[in-house]
Motif scaffolding. Structure first.
Motif, PDB file in Angstrom:
ATOM      1  N   GLU A   1      -6.053  -6.441  12.147  1.00 18.61           N
ATOM      2  CA  GLU A   1      -6.134  -4.884  12.482  1.00 18.61           C
ATOM      3  C   GLU A   1      -6.725  -4.456  11.269  1.00 18.61           C
ATOM      4  N   LEU A   2      -7.130  -3.098  11.428  1.00 16.70           N
ATOM      5  CA  LEU A   2      -7.699  -2.383  10.230  1.00 16.70           C
ATOM      6  C   LEU A   2      -6.544  -1.856   9.218  1.00 16.70           C
ATOM      7  N   LEU A   3      -6.658  -1.824   8.219  1.00 12.35           N
ATOM      8  CA  LEU A   3      -5.770  -1.345   7.117  1.00 12.35           C
ATOM      9  C   LEU A   3      -6.290  -0.815   6.047  1.00 12.35           C
ATOM     10  N   ILE A   4      -6.393   0.160   5.761  1.00 10.64           N
ATOM     11  CA  ILE A   4      -7.320   0.570   4.797  1.00 10.64           C
ATOM     12  C   ILE A   4      -6.822   1.944   4.074  1.00 10.64           C
ATOM     13  N   GLU A   5      -7.213   2.179   2.850  1.00  8.12           N
ATOM     14  CA  GLU A   5      -6.812   3.484   2.011  1.00  8.12           C
ATOM     15  C   GLU A   5      -7.895   4.233   2.093  1.00  8.12           C
ATOM     16  N   ILE A   6      -7.758   5.389   2.610  1.00  7.78           N
ATOM     17  CA  ILE A   6      -8.804   6.319   2.783  1.00  7.78           C
ATOM     18  C   ILE A   6      -9.070   7.329   1.411  1.00  7.78           C
TER      19      ILE A   6
ATOM     20  N   MET B   1       0.654  -1.243  -0.038  1.00 11.03           N
ATOM     21  CA  MET B   1      -0.169  -0.024   0.074  1.00 11.03           C
ATOM     22  C   MET B   1       0.942   1.497   0.083  1.00 11.03           C
TER      23      MET B   1
ATOM     24  N   THR C   1      -1.262   8.951  -0.868  1.00 15.80           N
ATOM     25  CA  THR C   1      -2.150   8.156  -0.279  1.00 15.80           C
ATOM     26  C   THR C   1      -2.294   8.319   1.124  1.00 15.80           C
ATOM     27  N   GLN C   2      -3.714   8.407   1.638  1.00 11.11           N
ATOM     28  CA  GLN C   2      -3.985   8.287   3.085  1.00 11.11           C
ATOM     29  C   GLN C   2      -4.273   6.723   3.463  1.00 11.11           C
ATOM     30  N   LEU C   3      -3.765   6.712   4.480  1.00  7.70           N
ATOM     31  CA  LEU C   3      -3.970   5.054   4.957  1.00  7.70           C
ATOM     32  C   LEU C   3      -4.038   5.068   6.349  1.00  7.70           C
ATOM     33  N   ALA C   4      -5.419   4.499   6.839  1.00  7.58           N
ATOM     34  CA  ALA C   4      -5.477   3.939   8.265  1.00  7.58           C
ATOM     35  C   ALA C   4      -5.206   2.787   8.530  1.00  7.58           C
ATOM     36  N   LEU C   5      -4.461   2.709   9.666  1.00  8.58           N
ATOM     37  CA  LEU C   5      -3.875   1.333  10.153  1.00  8.58           C
ATOM     38  C   LEU C   5      -4.118   1.161  11.700  1.00  8.58           C
ATOM     39  N   GLY C   6      -4.261   0.160  12.252  1.00  8.34           N
ATOM     40  CA  GLY C   6      -4.409  -0.448  13.466  1.00  8.34           C
ATOM     41  C   GLY C   6      -3.388  -0.030  14.340  1.00  8.34           C
TER      42      GLY C   6
ATOM     43  N   THR D   1      -4.979 -11.023   0.049  1.00 16.40           N
ATOM     44  CA  THR D   1      -5.282 -11.217   1.344  1.00 16.40           C
ATOM     45  C   THR D   1      -6.682 -11.166   1.736  1.00 16.40           C
TER      46      THR D   1
ATOM     47  N   PRO E   1      -7.474   3.320  15.562  1.00 11.77           N
ATOM     48  CA  PRO E   1      -6.667   3.483  14.301  1.00 11.77           C
ATOM     49  C   PRO E   1      -5.918   4.945  14.113  1.00 11.77           C
TER      50      PRO E   1
ATOM     51  N   GLU F   1     -10.728  -9.614   5.646  1.00 10.45           N
ATOM     52  CA  GLU F   1      -9.643 -10.429   5.598  1.00 10.45           C
ATOM     53  C   GLU F   1      -9.816 -11.886   6.255  1.00 10.45           C
TER      54      GLU F   1
ATOM     55  N   VAL G   1     -13.060   4.124  10.068  1.00 13.41           N
ATOM     56  CA  VAL G   1     -12.061   4.563  11.099  1.00 13.41           C
ATOM     57  C   VAL G   1     -12.537   5.047  12.606  1.00 13.41           C
TER      58      VAL G   1
ATOM     59  N   ASP H   1     -13.806   1.794  14.609  1.00 10.29           N
ATOM     60  CA  ASP H   1     -12.958   0.628  14.600  1.00 10.29           C
ATOM     61  C   ASP H   1     -12.887   0.136  16.180  1.00 10.29           C
TER      62      ASP H   1
ATOM     63  N   MET I   1      -0.332  -2.160  14.400  1.00 10.39           N
ATOM     64  CA  MET I   1       0.576  -2.045  13.241  1.00 10.39           C
ATOM     65  C   MET I   1       1.377  -0.680  13.357  1.00 10.39           C
TER      66      MET I   1
END
Ligand SMILES: Nc1nc2c(ncn2[C@@H]2O[C@H](COP(=O)(O)OP(=O)(O)OP(=O)(O)O)[C@@H](O)[C@H]2O)c(=O)[nH]1
Ligand SMILES: [Mg+2]
Lengths: 81, 568
Positions: B417-422, A35, A62-67, B63, A54, B352, B315, B318, A70
């Motif tokens: 865990e959350l892993l996303i593109e906004i 990503m 890009t904007q990413l949201a991650l736990g 995934t 998160p 996932e 988000v 979550d 992570m």
């Protein structure tokens, strides 16, 4: 300003920027790379939710949201005080 | 010739596909809109090339189920159109280099070309073509710009020599390419970016989310009620009902065919809900009672989807959702489920882990009422007072949370865990919004009308054969004993297998108290998904998952139905 320190993305302040120096391996971390979050990239933290929720960052276009977990695995180098 | 549209999620593949083929598919501004594949034929070219829209993927190592579908489809392609988001060149090119290794002829569509300008990005497409060695065409899928050129250049698609690079080598290569073709000028934040940041910041994001939800409900009710009150009800009552009354007279006012076609007379008159004839209730439920809400709901949902709001909600939620064993992105299947459970359950493919998919799909089929059911509840229970509608919704929300908390404890496995593109906020393109609304509305009618018609016919026959009396006797201990409903409600619950809206309509004819209506509505919402969702649930979860889901559902319905009966 030349002073540098290494912290995790989880520890960054909202609005703070830094350069990724290391990403620990672990579940889901491969996808993080695909990503666009990988060593050498410049990241800016946008916000983090309460209670270890998160974390949103900007990396490249890009904007990413991650736990939170992570985010703790990603080390960045930031300007120290 | 099979042409695959492959690329990262949310780059515009589906919008592209609709443009090329004229086949409507859903395009929304969040990663993971497409979870299966759709085939179509090229509209513009003479030779009939088949073109396939597949889910987006970040890598060729899937995934989640949706990405698996994408990677599997690669085996079938003769040519790949690799769709890139030009505003995210670096990350997108990483997939491109991975695709190159597959040895399939490829050409590149540099989509979102319009967006690069706003973002201060300029890309030298010719140079990129030269460096990569395959055709590169700038495109704007929403306006159609560049589409023709892509088609024209498909014959130039090329296989590059297989270099067998490792990932770090690929990134290095991507870096070299991007440096040579792209320049970015710094510019100030736009209001869209500011709003984007504000809606993901906890302090501002939570009030914004509350506002969005409140506004959504208000607008849906306003449009739904407005359409019913000013358009559909007058049409049915002033124009259609008199015709039906004539027909009823012509048929002699009673008898089997009279009852099948126009239904029974209620106090000597036809009633659009209670008569239960194919041409009265069978048309009024889908068109008069449900359609207005379906249109209103999908209009608002489509707007939020295209704006790009949904991942932000993920988000914000979550934390709560993790306590239920699922992560924030589960809110997207859940919201889709509020329109119709079927696409909601399908959308769990973007999650996932298997455990998460099981929990989300189960929660949707138990505690997330579809728009058809909601429309009937609002119409019927709402007549008794808005507080009763609130009790129905409140109960379902509590049920959703409690079952989630319990499943989190008992279902084995792991929740990632959350892993996303906004995605950035985008102004919803009217064409795409209209196309989606049309698809979903027609989809509803196509699904609902045949089942409703057949259902009414079958019910009338079963009544004539006294089958329901026997069923009602058998189900009496539960229906009357636990839920406190009259025996006749058994028929409604049985019909709930077919369609929930029809089932609630049947409750309307039973002279229930307000409390009983609430219990009946909640039981119908929770008990057994309609047949269409049931089939999809089985397909997505497998037999074991389906069984598990059904057990949870039965236990939960019995407990909640009895409790409500005690309280109300
Ligand atoms: N501005 C602009 N928006 C576009 C363009 N192409 C697509 N979009 C929008 O981008 C969003 C994503 O489009 P989709 O077609 O759903 O993307 P996709 O690649 O199919 O996404 P997934 O199915 O999630 O992999 C939608 O909101 C589209 O309206 C474009 O060229 N320019
Ligand atoms: Mg798509």
């Amino acid at each position: 300003m030349t002073d540098r320190k290494q912290i995790t993305i989880a520890q960054m302040e909202a609005g703070q920027s830094g350069r990724v120096v290391n990403i620990d391996s672990g579940r889901g971390m491969k996808r993080v790379e695909a990503m666009g979050l990988r060593p050498g990239k410049r990241v800016t933290k946008i916000s983090g939710m309460f209670m270890r929720g998160p974390i949103t960052i900007k990396v490249g276009g890009t904007q990413l949201a991650l736990g939170f977990g992570m985010a703790q695995k990603v080390m960045v180098e930031v300007a120290g005080k | 010739m099979k042409i695959l549209l492959v690329g990262n999620p949310n780059v515009g593949k589906s919008a592209f596909f609709s443009r090329l083929t004229g086949v409507r598919v859903i395009a929304s501004n969040y990663p993971g809109t497409t979870v299966g594949f759709t085939k179509g034929f090229l509209k513009i070219a003479d030779d009939a090339g088949e073109i396939i829209d597949v889910p987006g993927t970040y890598t060729l190592e899937p995934t989640c189920k949706a990405e698996e579908v994408a990677v599997e489809m690669l085996g079938e392609g003769d040519v790949i159109i690799n769709v890139l988001d030009a505003t995210n060149l670096e990350r997108n090119l990483f997939l491109t280099l991975q695709l190159v290794e597959k040895g399939i002829p490829m050409i590149i569509a540099l989509n979102m070309w319009d967006d690069t300008k706003h973002r201060g990005i300029s890309i030298d497409a010719e140079k990129l073509e030269e460096l990569l060695g395959i055709p590169v065409v700038p495109t704007v899928a929403v306006s159609g710009e560049g589409m023709k050129k892509v088609i024209d250049r498909i014959p130039e698609a090329r296989i590059l020599p297989l270099p067998g690079r490792t990932h770090p080598e690929m990134w290095a290569e991507v870096g070299r390419i991007v440096e040579q073709v792209q320049t970015v000028v710094h510019r100030h934040h736009t209001w869209r970016e500011r709003l984007g940041d504000a809606s993901i910041h906890p302090l501002t994001g939570i009030p914004i989310a509350a506002l969005v939800l409140l506004a959504s409900f208000t607008i849906v009710r306003f449009i739904g009620e407005g359409l019913i009150g000013f358009v559909f009800e007058p049409l049915f009552e002033k124009l259609w009902l008199p015709l039906m009354t004539d027909l009823s007279d012509a048929l002699g006012g009673s008898g089997f065919w009279h009852d099948v076609l126009v239904g029974e007379l209620i106090n000597g008159e036809l009633d659009l809900i209670e008569s239960f004839g194919m041409l009265t209730t069978g048309l009024f439920i889908p068109f008069g009672a449900v359609l207005p809400y379906v249109v209103a709901f999908y209009l608002v949902l489509g707007f939020l989807e295209d704006l790009g709001y949904l991942p932000r909600m993920a988000v914000l939620l979550d934390n709560l959702l993790h306590r239920m064993g699922i992560h924030g992105y589960s809110i997207i299947p859940t919201l889709l489920g509020m329109g119709c459970n079927v696409p909601g359950i399908l959308a769990t493919r973007i999650l996932e882990s298997k455990r998460e998919r099981f929990i989300v799909a189960t929660l949707i089929s138990i505690a997330v009422p579809c728009a058809a059911l909601q429309a009937m509840v609002i119409g019927l229970v709402g007549d008794e007072g808005i507080q009763y509608v609130a009790i129905v919704y409140g109960t379902l929300i509590v049920v959703w949370i409690v079952i989630g908390l319990i499943l989190n404890l008992i279902v084995k496995g792991f929740t990632p865990e959350l892993l996303i593109e906004i995605p950035p906020y985008r102004l919803p393109p009217l064409r795409i919004m209209a196309s989606k609304l049309w698809m979903r509305t027609i989809g509803f009618l196509r699904e609902a009308i045949p089942v409703l018609m057949a259902g009414i016919f079958v019910i009338t026959v079963l009544y004539a054969l006294n089958v329901f009396d026997r069923l009602a006797n058998a189900a009496k201990p539960v229906v009357s004993g636990l839920f406190g409903l009259p025996e006749d409600a058994t028929a409604a619950i049985v019909i709930g297998f077919l369609r929930k809206d029809m089932a609630i309509g049947m409750l309307g004819g039973l002279d229930l108290t307000s409390g009983q209506l609430v219990v009946g509505s909640v039981v119908l919402a929770m008990f057994f998904p309609c047949i269409a969702s049931f089939v999809v649930l089985g397909k997505e979860l497998g037999l074991k998952g389906l069984m598990g889901s059904i057990i949870v559902m039965l236990v939960a319905t019995l407990v909640v139905g009895s409790l409500l009966n005690l309280i109300l």
